[in-house]
Scaffold this motif. Sequence first.
Motif, PDB file in Angstrom:
ATOM      1  N   HIS A  36       0.687  -1.351  -0.051  1.00 42.17           N
ATOM      2  CA  HIS A  36       0.046  -0.050  -0.077  1.00 42.17           C
ATOM      3  C   HIS A  36       0.722   1.094   0.028  1.00 42.17           C
ATOM      4  N   THR A  37       2.088   1.033  -0.258  1.00 41.42           N
ATOM      5  CA  THR A  37       2.929   2.228  -0.387  1.00 41.42           C
ATOM      6  C   THR A  37       3.196   2.781  -1.867  1.00 41.42           C
ATOM      7  N   PRO A  38       3.666   3.818  -2.068  1.00 42.17           N
ATOM      8  CA  PRO A  38       3.636   4.254  -3.435  1.00 42.17           C
ATOM      9  C   PRO A  38       4.888   3.570  -4.221  1.00 42.17           C
ATOM     10  N   SER A  39       5.910   3.489  -3.400  1.00 45.11           N
ATOM     11  CA  SER A  39       7.077   2.596  -4.008  1.00 45.11           C
ATOM     12  C   SER A  39       7.620   1.461  -3.317  1.00 45.11           C
ATOM     13  N   PHE A  40       7.255   0.392  -3.665  1.00 41.48           N
ATOM     14  CA  PHE A  40       7.649  -0.688  -2.798  1.00 41.48           C
ATOM     15  C   PHE A  40       9.117  -0.923  -2.751  1.00 41.48           C
ATOM     16  N   GLU A  41       9.805  -0.635  -3.468  1.00 46.07           N
ATOM     17  CA  GLU A  41      11.536  -0.963  -3.138  1.00 46.07           C
ATOM     18  C   GLU A  41      12.043   0.457  -2.351  1.00 46.07           C
ATOM     19  N   ASP A  42      11.517   1.703  -2.635  1.00 43.53           N
ATOM     20  CA  ASP A  42      11.905   2.832  -1.687  1.00 43.53           C
ATOM     21  C   ASP A  42      11.554   2.410  -0.395  1.00 43.53           C
ATOM     22  N   SER A  43      10.432   1.964  -0.083  1.00 36.70           N
ATOM     23  CA  SER A  43       9.701   1.598   1.381  1.00 36.70           C
ATOM     24  C   SER A  43      10.766   0.407   1.948  1.00 36.70           C
ATOM     25  N   VAL A  44      11.158  -0.660   1.119  1.00 36.86           N
ATOM     26  CA  VAL A  44      12.144  -1.530   1.623  1.00 36.86           C
ATOM     27  C   VAL A  44      13.471  -0.963   2.058  1.00 36.86           C
ATOM     28  N   ALA A  45      14.045   0.175   1.154  1.00 35.46           N
ATOM     29  CA  ALA A  45      15.081   0.989   1.532  1.00 35.46           C
ATOM     30  C   ALA A  45      14.940   1.532   2.819  1.00 35.46           C
ATOM     31  N   ALA A  46      13.820   2.028   2.941  1.00 38.76           N
ATOM     32  CA  ALA A  46      13.474   2.790   4.375  1.00 38.76           C
ATOM     33  C   ALA A  46      13.687   2.141   5.423  1.00 38.76           C
ATOM     34  N   LEU A  47      13.221   0.929   5.469  1.00 40.61           N
ATOM     35  CA  LEU A  47      13.054  -0.120   6.624  1.00 40.61           C
ATOM     36  C   LEU A  47      14.860  -0.532   6.833  1.00 40.61           C
ATOM     37  N   ILE A  48      15.449  -0.939   5.878  1.00 38.15           N
ATOM     38  CA  ILE A  48      16.717  -1.204   5.962  1.00 38.15           C
ATOM     39  C   ILE A  48      17.658  -0.125   6.603  1.00 38.15           C
ATOM     40  N   ALA A  49      17.441   1.199   6.197  1.00 35.49           N
ATOM     41  CA  ALA A  49      18.462   2.278   6.604  1.00 35.49           C
ATOM     42  C   ALA A  49      18.141   2.224   8.027  1.00 35.49           C
ATOM     43  N   LYS A  50      17.161   1.914   8.854  1.00 29.22           N
ATOM     44  CA  LYS A  50      16.875   2.166  10.231  1.00 29.22           C
ATOM     45  C   LYS A  50      17.342   0.801  11.040  1.00 29.22           C
ATOM     46  N   ALA A  51      17.897  -0.248  10.234  1.00 33.50           N
ATOM     47  CA  ALA A  51      18.258  -1.257  11.004  1.00 33.50           C
ATOM     48  C   ALA A  51      20.100  -1.353  11.250  1.00 33.50           C
ATOM     49  N   LYS A  52      20.003  -1.943  12.428  1.00 26.19           N
ATOM     50  CA  LYS A  52      21.785  -2.226  12.537  1.00 26.19           C
ATOM     51  C   LYS A  52      22.158  -2.875  11.602  1.00 26.19           C
ATOM     52  N   VAL A  53      23.569  -2.882  11.361  1.00 29.62           N
ATOM     53  CA  VAL A  53      24.197  -4.099  10.824  1.00 29.62           C
ATOM     54  C   VAL A  53      24.189  -5.509  11.703  1.00 29.62           C
ATOM     55  N   GLY A  54      23.515  -6.491  10.854  1.00 32.92           N
ATOM     56  CA  GLY A  54      23.402  -7.513  11.442  1.00 32.92           C
ATOM     57  C   GLY A  54      21.969  -7.844  12.187  1.00 32.92           C
ATOM     58  N   ALA A  55      21.125  -6.589  11.852  1.00 32.65           N
ATOM     59  CA  ALA A  55      19.729  -6.765  12.452  1.00 32.65           C
ATOM     60  C   ALA A  55      19.004  -7.713  11.332  1.00 32.65           C
ATOM     61  N   GLN A  56      17.836  -8.171  11.748  1.00 32.32           N
ATOM     62  CA  GLN A  56      16.625  -8.826  10.976  1.00 32.32           C
ATOM     63  C   GLN A  56      15.677  -8.071  10.584  1.00 32.32           C
ATOM     64  N   ILE A  57      15.411  -8.122   9.541  1.00 32.76           N
ATOM     65  CA  ILE A  57      14.141  -7.508   9.097  1.00 32.76           C
ATOM     66  C   ILE A  57      13.219  -8.274   8.176  1.00 32.76           C
ATOM     67  N   VAL A  58      11.807  -8.374   8.439  1.00 35.85           N
ATOM     68  CA  VAL A  58      10.923  -9.079   8.093  1.00 35.85           C
ATOM     69  C   VAL A  58       9.620  -8.343   7.568  1.00 35.85           C
ATOM     70  N   VAL A  59       9.126  -8.680   6.164  1.00 36.09           N
ATOM     71  CA  VAL A  59       8.313  -8.012   5.571  1.00 36.09           C
ATOM     72  C   VAL A  59       7.112  -9.180   5.030  1.00 36.09           C
ATOM     73  N   ASP A  60       6.116  -8.677   4.839  1.00 36.86           N
ATOM     74  CA  ASP A  60       5.114  -9.414   4.242  1.00 36.86           C
ATOM     75  C   ASP A  60       4.364  -8.683   3.039  1.00 36.86           C
ATOM     76  N   PHE A  61       3.713  -9.282   2.193  1.00 34.13           N
ATOM     77  CA  PHE A  61       3.260  -8.353   1.164  1.00 34.13           C
ATOM     78  C   PHE A  61       2.160  -9.243   0.276  1.00 34.13           C
ATOM     79  N   TYR A  62       1.384  -8.536  -0.624  1.00 32.17           N
ATOM     80  CA  TYR A  62       0.386  -9.315  -1.378  1.00 32.17           C
ATOM     81  C   TYR A  62       1.426  -9.981  -2.673  1.00 32.17           C
TER      82      TYR A  62
END
Length: 260
Positions: free
Chosen positions: A101-127
Amino acid sequence: MHSGADLSEQRFYAETGWDAVQLSHSSVLEVGSGAGRFSEVFLRTTSGVLHSVDYSSAVDTNRRNNATYGDRLQLAQASIYELPFADNTFDRVFCLGVLQHTPSFEDSVAALIAKAKVGAQIVVDFYPIKGWYTKIHSKYILRPLSKRLPKPLLLRLIRLNIRSMLLLFDLLCAVRLGALTRFIPITDVRGFPKGLSPTQRREWAVMDTFDAFSPEFDNPQRVDDVARMFSRRGCDVTFAGMAHYPGGCSSVVRAIKRAA
């Protein structure tokens, strides 16, 4: 609507693959909390602090729904593209039911990664995009109109028609023509828990149908494409596929941020 089964908890842990004890000792960010469905799961099953944001005023509902947890829930209203945290802050980041539901899927992924530490775990789901037929569906046929309707009017129209749509949906399934249900403007109710009362089933159908037809954006993705988005942005993908839980399944990507 309460179903008598802890479906949100089962979905959260099936999708993330996380351990509640480890979460209690991690800095955690939730992006897209809505009214607090998964916030409540985290707060109830761990002793950790959750930093949570949502773009809409649903943060106020989340605050009310989870007031009992006090300062363990740190809420902010913000866009996924303007998160109010420094980069490289969190041990774990999750974003469930949001990215499509975001305007740019890949830009949204990048925004999540930016806030994570090195070695951090990131989880997303999607249609998911399941094939060429994915968008040959009432949702995508009617969304150019439905997303422009005033939200109270759309909700009223769904409530007025939900009984007849459920009857038609059930009839097509009964005569083994379930493939045709995609042309009925209603969510797929086959994944609902079996123990719902008729009233509960209608309410679930109303809210899920509203969630399908009301958002401004609806961008389903192929799992492999989302995995490549994470890889391009400096992550190692640890899981890319379907996560199964009672009542349904979701397309999920889990990744670990690596050093630049």
